[in-house]
Design a protein around this motif. Structure first.
Motif, PDB file in Angstrom:
ATOM      1  N   PRO A   1       0.789  -1.237   0.000  1.00  0.00           N
ATOM      2  CA  PRO A   1       0.000   0.000   0.000  1.00  0.00           C
ATOM      3  C   PRO A   1       0.822   1.289   0.000  1.00  0.00           C
ATOM      4  O   PRO A   1       0.490   2.231  -0.722  1.00  0.00           O
ATOM      5  CB  PRO A   1      -0.856  -0.104   1.264  1.00  0.00           C
ATOM      6  N   GLU A   2       1.891   1.356   0.775  1.00  0.00           N
ATOM      7  CA  GLU A   2       2.682   2.593   0.826  1.00  0.00           C
ATOM      8  C   GLU A   2       3.614   2.728  -0.371  1.00  0.00           C
ATOM      9  O   GLU A   2       3.813   3.829  -0.876  1.00  0.00           O
ATOM     10  CB  GLU A   2       3.460   2.673   2.140  1.00  0.00           C
TER      11      GLU A   2
ATOM     12  N   ARG B   1       1.612   3.892  -3.348  1.00  0.00           N
ATOM     13  CA  ARG B   1       1.364   5.336  -3.319  1.00  0.00           C
ATOM     14  C   ARG B   1       2.536   6.108  -3.913  1.00  0.00           C
ATOM     15  O   ARG B   1       2.372   7.089  -4.617  1.00  0.00           O
ATOM     16  CB  ARG B   1       1.098   5.786  -1.882  1.00  0.00           C
ATOM     17  N   LEU B   2       3.751   5.647  -3.645  1.00  0.00           N
ATOM     18  CA  LEU B   2       4.944   6.304  -4.192  1.00  0.00           C
ATOM     19  C   LEU B   2       5.066   6.086  -5.697  1.00  0.00           C
ATOM     20  O   LEU B   2       5.548   6.956  -6.422  1.00  0.00           O
ATOM     21  CB  LEU B   2       6.203   5.776  -3.499  1.00  0.00           C
ATOM     22  N   LEU B   3       4.662   4.919  -6.164  1.00  0.00           N
ATOM     23  CA  LEU B   3       4.787   4.570  -7.579  1.00  0.00           C
ATOM     24  C   LEU B   3       3.614   5.031  -8.427  1.00  0.00           C
ATOM     25  O   LEU B   3       3.708   5.063  -9.656  1.00  0.00           O
ATOM     26  CB  LEU B   3       4.938   3.049  -7.721  1.00  0.00           C
ATOM     27  N   CYS B   4       2.529   5.392  -7.790  1.00  0.00           N
ATOM     28  CA  CYS B   4       1.327   5.819  -8.505  1.00  0.00           C
ATOM     29  C   CYS B   4       1.655   7.019  -9.391  1.00  0.00           C
ATOM     30  O   CYS B   4       2.322   7.960  -8.948  1.00  0.00           O
ATOM     31  CB  CYS B   4       0.246   6.203  -7.499  1.00  0.00           C
TER      32      CYS B   4
ATOM     33  N   SER C   1      -6.962  10.655  -6.647  1.00  0.00           N
ATOM     34  CA  SER C   1      -7.976   9.608  -6.496  1.00  0.00           C
ATOM     35  C   SER C   1      -7.437   8.459  -5.648  1.00  0.00           C
ATOM     36  O   SER C   1      -8.190   7.794  -4.950  1.00  0.00           O
ATOM     37  CB  SER C   1      -8.464   9.101  -7.849  1.00  0.00           C
ATOM     38  N   PHE C   2      -6.129   8.249  -5.669  1.00  0.00           N
ATOM     39  CA  PHE C   2      -5.497   7.226  -4.838  1.00  0.00           C
ATOM     40  C   PHE C   2      -5.598   7.595  -3.365  1.00  0.00           C
ATOM     41  O   PHE C   2      -5.813   6.749  -2.513  1.00  0.00           O
ATOM     42  CB  PHE C   2      -4.035   7.072  -5.257  1.00  0.00           C
ATOM     43  N   LEU C   3      -5.457   8.885  -3.055  1.00  0.00           N
ATOM     44  CA  LEU C   3      -5.433   9.354  -1.668  1.00  0.00           C
ATOM     45  C   LEU C   3      -6.809   9.677  -1.100  1.00  0.00           C
ATOM     46  O   LEU C   3      -6.964   9.766   0.117  1.00  0.00           O
ATOM     47  CB  LEU C   3      -4.556  10.607  -1.553  1.00  0.00           C
ATOM     48  N   ASP C   4      -7.804   9.874  -1.947  1.00  0.00           N
ATOM     49  CA  ASP C   4      -9.119  10.353  -1.487  1.00  0.00           C
ATOM     50  C   ASP C   4      -9.737   9.512  -0.385  1.00  0.00           C
ATOM     51  O   ASP C   4     -10.205  10.028   0.608  1.00  0.00           O
ATOM     52  CB  ASP C   4     -10.097  10.478  -2.652  1.00  0.00           C
ATOM     53  N   ASN C   5      -9.784   8.215  -0.580  1.00  0.00           N
ATOM     54  CA  ASN C   5     -10.322   7.356   0.475  1.00  0.00           C
ATOM     55  C   ASN C   5      -9.764   5.947   0.307  1.00  0.00           C
ATOM     56  O   ASN C   5      -9.311   5.574  -0.774  1.00  0.00           O
ATOM     57  CB  ASN C   5     -11.855   7.380   0.497  1.00  0.00           C
ATOM     58  N   PRO C   6      -9.785   5.158   1.386  1.00  0.00           N
ATOM     59  CA  PRO C   6      -9.178   3.825   1.344  1.00  0.00           C
ATOM     60  C   PRO C   6      -9.768   2.911   0.276  1.00  0.00           C
ATOM     61  O   PRO C   6      -9.058   2.132  -0.344  1.00  0.00           O
ATOM     62  CB  PRO C   6      -9.427   3.267   2.745  1.00  0.00           C
ATOM     63  N   THR C   7     -11.081   3.018   0.037  1.00  0.00           N
ATOM     64  CA  THR C   7     -11.702   2.161  -0.969  1.00  0.00           C
ATOM     65  C   THR C   7     -11.160   2.473  -2.359  1.00  0.00           C
ATOM     66  O   THR C   7     -10.816   1.576  -3.120  1.00  0.00           O
ATOM     67  CB  THR C   7     -13.238   2.342  -0.958  1.00  0.00           C
ATOM     68  N   GLU C   8     -11.056   3.776  -2.681  1.00  0.00           N
ATOM     69  CA  GLU C   8     -10.507   4.160  -3.978  1.00  0.00           C
ATOM     70  C   GLU C   8      -9.033   3.814  -4.068  1.00  0.00           C
ATOM     71  O   GLU C   8      -8.533   3.501  -5.144  1.00  0.00           O
ATOM     72  CB  GLU C   8     -10.731   5.650  -4.231  1.00  0.00           C
TER      73      GLU C   8
ATOM     74  N   ARG D   1      -4.941   0.757  -6.772  1.00  0.00           N
ATOM     75  CA  ARG D   1      -3.858  -0.243  -6.758  1.00  0.00           C
ATOM     76  C   ARG D   1      -4.191  -1.391  -7.691  1.00  0.00           C
ATOM     77  O   ARG D   1      -3.339  -1.872  -8.431  1.00  0.00           O
ATOM     78  CB  ARG D   1      -3.621  -0.762  -5.336  1.00  0.00           C
ATOM     79  N   LYS D   2      -5.433  -1.837  -7.674  1.00  0.00           N
ATOM     80  CA  LYS D   2      -5.856  -2.929  -8.554  1.00  0.00           C
ATOM     81  C   LYS D   2      -5.738  -2.509 -10.017  1.00  0.00           C
ATOM     82  O   LYS D   2      -5.266  -3.273 -10.853  1.00  0.00           O
ATOM     83  CB  LYS D   2      -7.287  -3.356  -8.226  1.00  0.00           C
ATOM     84  N   GLN D   3      -6.146  -1.278 -10.337  1.00  0.00           N
ATOM     85  CA  GLN D   3      -6.035  -0.784 -11.710  1.00  0.00           C
ATOM     86  C   GLN D   3      -4.582  -0.682 -12.146  1.00  0.00           C
ATOM     87  O   GLN D   3      -4.247  -0.983 -13.300  1.00  0.00           O
ATOM     88  CB  GLN D   3      -6.719   0.573 -11.846  1.00  0.00           C
TER      89      GLN D   3
END
Length: 127
Positions: free
Chosen positions: A43-44, A47-50, A57-64, A69-71
């Motif tokens: 998960p962390e 976020r760095l590689l996104c 959209s990655f940071l907005d909420n845990p579900t997104e 990450r799946k996308q």
């Protein structure tokens, strides 16, 4: 081959958090960690590689975050050279202040990049 970055695997936890003396990666990575728990699978690190343009959209909420990450893992969101990864940008959350109009602001000032560059400069010597 000895000049590659493979030696970073065992210390990535120190490079991938803004304040490693206060908080380490969650979940933590060991030196013998499987690659299946790294990159977009962590998960962390994800976020760095996104790609920075998708970071909000990655940071907005845990579900997104899980969906993004799946996308990324499935290739629906591509991490190509035109989509710079967030770790290249400054911020405690790299890329959090990204502005698509001023995409150069904070570019190449991410804490991961600076730490790895400094570390490499300290350990690399002429042959």
């Amino acid at each position: 081959r000895s000049d590659d970055a493979s030696h970073l695997k065992k210390v990535i936890g120190m490079y991938a958090t803004p304040y490693p003396d206060k908080k380490s990666l969650e979940p933590p990575l060991g030196s013998n960690e499987s690659r299946s728990r790294m990159g977009f699978n962590h998960p962390e690190l994800a976020r760095l590689l996104c790609p920075v343009k998708h970071l909000s959209s990655f940071l907005d909420n845990p579900t997104e975050s899980v969906e993004m990450r799946k996308q990324l893992q499935d290739g629906h969101v591509t991490a190509v050279s035109a989509n710079w990864p967030a770790f290249l940008y400054c911020g405690d959350i790299p890329g959090e202040d990204f502005n698509p109009v001023r995409f150069d602001k904070g570019f190449l000032r991410g804490f991961v990049l600076i730490r790895v560059s400094f570390s490499s400069a300290c350990y690399v010597h002429p042959k």
